[in-house]
Design an enzyme around this catalytic site. Structure first.
Site, mmCIF file in Angstrom:
data_model
loop_
_atom_site.group_PDB
_atom_site.id
_atom_site.type_symbol
_atom_site.label_atom_id
_atom_site.label_comp_id
_atom_site.label_asym_id
_atom_site.label_seq_id
_atom_site.Cartn_x
_atom_site.Cartn_y
_atom_site.Cartn_z
ATOM 1 N N ASP A 199 -14.734 0.956 -0.372
ATOM 2 C CA ASP A 199 -15.124 0.595 0.981
ATOM 3 C C ASP A 199 -16.795 0.732 1.084
ATOM 4 O O ASP A 199 -17.278 1.688 0.897
ATOM 5 C CB ASP A 199 -14.457 1.644 1.781
ATOM 6 C CG ASP A 199 -14.474 1.265 3.137
ATOM 7 O OD1 ASP A 199 -15.595 1.006 3.579
ATOM 8 O OD2 ASP A 199 -13.252 1.302 3.889
ATOM 9 N N HIS A 223 -0.551 4.189 -0.140
ATOM 10 C CA HIS A 223 -1.284 4.928 0.814
ATOM 11 C C HIS A 223 -1.463 6.421 0.356
ATOM 12 O O HIS A 223 -1.704 7.419 1.013
ATOM 13 C CB HIS A 223 -0.828 4.743 2.248
ATOM 14 C CG HIS A 223 -1.870 4.779 3.107
ATOM 15 N ND1 HIS A 223 -2.409 5.808 3.734
ATOM 16 C CD2 HIS A 223 -2.590 3.844 3.633
ATOM 17 C CE1 HIS A 223 -3.254 5.772 4.579
ATOM 18 N NE2 HIS A 223 -3.621 4.388 4.638
ATOM 19 N N GLU A 265 -1.193 -0.700 -4.181
ATOM 20 C CA GLU A 265 -2.526 -0.244 -3.744
ATOM 21 C C GLU A 265 -2.224 1.486 -3.762
ATOM 22 O O GLU A 265 -1.073 1.862 -3.137
ATOM 23 C CB GLU A 265 -2.749 -0.716 -2.495
ATOM 24 C CG GLU A 265 -4.161 0.052 -2.122
ATOM 25 C CD GLU A 265 -4.703 -0.296 -0.479
ATOM 26 O OE1 GLU A 265 -5.595 0.117 0.042
ATOM 27 O OE2 GLU A 265 -4.467 -1.573 -0.526
ATOM 28 N N GLU A 311 -10.225 3.138 -2.244
ATOM 29 C CA GLU A 311 -10.894 3.609 -0.930
ATOM 30 C C GLU A 311 -11.264 4.970 -0.505
ATOM 31 O O GLU A 311 -12.174 5.441 0.163
ATOM 32 C CB GLU A 311 -10.160 3.182 0.414
ATOM 33 C CG GLU A 311 -8.711 3.989 0.287
ATOM 34 C CD GLU A 311 -7.721 3.471 1.288
ATOM 35 O OE1 GLU A 311 -7.709 4.115 2.417
ATOM 36 O OE2 GLU A 311 -6.974 2.630 0.767
ATOM 37 N N HIS A 366 -12.120 -2.883 0.328
ATOM 38 C CA HIS A 366 -11.222 -2.133 1.449
ATOM 39 C C HIS A 366 -12.026 -2.294 2.594
ATOM 40 O O HIS A 366 -13.306 -1.809 2.759
ATOM 41 C CB HIS A 366 -11.186 -0.726 1.055
ATOM 42 C CG HIS A 366 -10.422 0.042 2.145
ATOM 43 N ND1 HIS A 366 -11.002 1.114 3.052
ATOM 44 C CD2 HIS A 366 -9.034 0.132 2.096
ATOM 45 C CE1 HIS A 366 -10.222 1.553 3.771
ATOM 46 N NE2 HIS A 366 -8.805 1.102 3.241
ATOM 47 N N ASP A 378 0.804 -1.106 0.002
ATOM 48 C CA ASP A 378 0.177 -0.043 0.004
ATOM 49 C C ASP A 378 0.852 0.971 -0.036
ATOM 50 O O ASP A 378 1.756 1.691 1.076
ATOM 51 C CB ASP A 378 -0.891 -0.003 1.292
ATOM 52 C CG ASP A 378 -2.021 0.952 1.273
ATOM 53 O OD1 ASP A 378 -2.015 2.024 0.172
ATOM 54 O OD2 ASP A 378 -2.895 0.968 2.198
#
Length: 375
Positions: free
Chosen positions: A250, A177, A201, A227, A277, A175
């Site tokens: 998500d 992020h 990700e 997400e 997610h 990730d």
């Protein structure tokens, strides 16, 4: 209609109809609980008296009847309501939610868990512990914080952590992020490719649609994101430009079960898999499992058990009376077989721990010169 702020950082929603039937949902939006509660207050006042059977009408009213639509706050509030409505309806009928979505296409759900925390350390030992729990795949943050142009040692450290986990025979997703900006993301994606991560990700923040497309063309590693996308309209440009291989919506941020099912169908037409997610609570996970059971293009499910955010002592085994449903065997969960969501809420525990519960604050990362960096 009630909601409950509970530790570690979740917002649970309870709906009761006029004959006493109950459904539970989750409207967690990490770091923005107060904003979602304000939206729920307004919607609850407006929606009292509506027929709980008409899930799609209530969904459309929330989307189209607000003038302003979409975004994390509105869609998280809607998620809590939508999930609770599906739970309520399925429980009244005495069936799992997946029966109302066309029935299941699988009996088990492939899952992964987190290792490493916000600043990834000790990943090999943590991955070994996950392996002993029954997991075959894990995910970790690639970096702590990272500058637009950082030392190449940052890349070496990420690769070293991936190699350590892979040495255990486990799959690992990385990730970024949104912390890694394009100058570094390009190099990091290239460096990771020989080590076959499960996916990369959020290689960049989702507002950088063109940049994500560029990175997707530089690597054969699957690109995953979603997400911070909050509806099928947010997802659309990534499907159309071919930059995403695995979507990660998500269920607590996109409008619940109803929108998850629609996004999955959209993704299928582009041959894109769905890996929801879910670093959140037991209701969110149960809702995902119900939809995953019906998806032809389901890939893998994030499972927030033992996450580094669960520092208050509560976990996905909390707030329910049948925590055994989260037993992982050979890297999989069994599809939940009970009615509704398939979990039984311990309402006494919810009410007790919601008293004076504080909203969870979003972490703040600072660079060496005091500058803000992406969480």
């Amino acid at each position: 209609m009630e909601y409950f702020r509970v530790p570690p950082r979740w917002l649970l929603v309870k709906l009761t109809d006029d004959i006493g039937a109950v459904g539970w949902g989750e409207a967690s939006l990490e770091g923005h609980t107060n904003a979602v509660e304000g939206c729920l207050d307004a919607w609850f006042e407006r929606y009292k008296g509506l027929d709980a059977e008409n899930i799609e009408h209530i969904w459309q009213l929330s989307w189209r009847g607000s003038f302003y639509r979409g975004g994390p706050v509105f869609m998280s509030a809607l998620s809590g309501i939508d999930i609770a409505l599906w739970d309520l309806k399925a429980r009244k009928l005495g069936v799992p939610i997946y029966h109302l979505l066309g029935g299941k296409v699988r009996d088990r759900i492939r899952v992964y868990a987190w290792v490493g925390g916000d600043t990834p350390t000790d990943v090999q030992a943590q991955a070994q512990a996950r392996k002993q729990q029954g997991f075959k795949a894990v995910k970790m943050n690639g970096t702590g914080d990272a500058a637009w142009l950082d030392s190449m040692s940052v890349i070496d450290e990420v690769v070293g952590r991936v190699k350590a986990v892979k040495a255990l025979g486990m799959d690992v997703g990385i990730d970024f992020h949104g912390r890694v900006h394009k100058p570094m993301a390009k190099r990091l994606a290239k460096a990771l490719e020989p080590h076959d991560p499960l996916f990369i990700e959020e290689p960049l923040l989702s507002e950088h649609i063109g940049g994500i497309k560029q990175i997707s063309e530089l690597t054969t590693v699957s690109i995953a994101l979603g997400e911070r996308l909050h509806s099928r309209w947010d997802v659309r440009p990534f499907l159309e430009n071919g930059s995403v291989d695995i979507l990660q919506p998500d269920i607590c941020h996109i409008g619940g079960i109803s929108e998850m099912k629609r996004i999955a169908a959209m993704a299928e037409t582009y041959d894109v898999g769905v890996a929801p997610h879910c670093p959140l609570g037991p209701i969110a996970l149960a809702a995902n499992v119900q939809v995953n059971a019906t998806m032809a293009n389901f890939a893998i499910q994030e499972m927030g058990i033992g996450m580094h955010y669960n520092i208050t002592g509560q976990d996905i085994t909390s707030y329910i009376t049948n925590p055994e449903v989260w037993t992982v065997t050979d890297g999989h969960l069994d599809v939940l077989s009970g009615s509704g969501l398939g979990i039984e809420i311990n309402e006494e525990e919810v009410r007790q721990l919601s008293k004076d519960a504080e909203a969870w604050p979003t972490p703040e990362f600072r660079g060496p010169c005091g500058e803000l960096r992406e969480w």
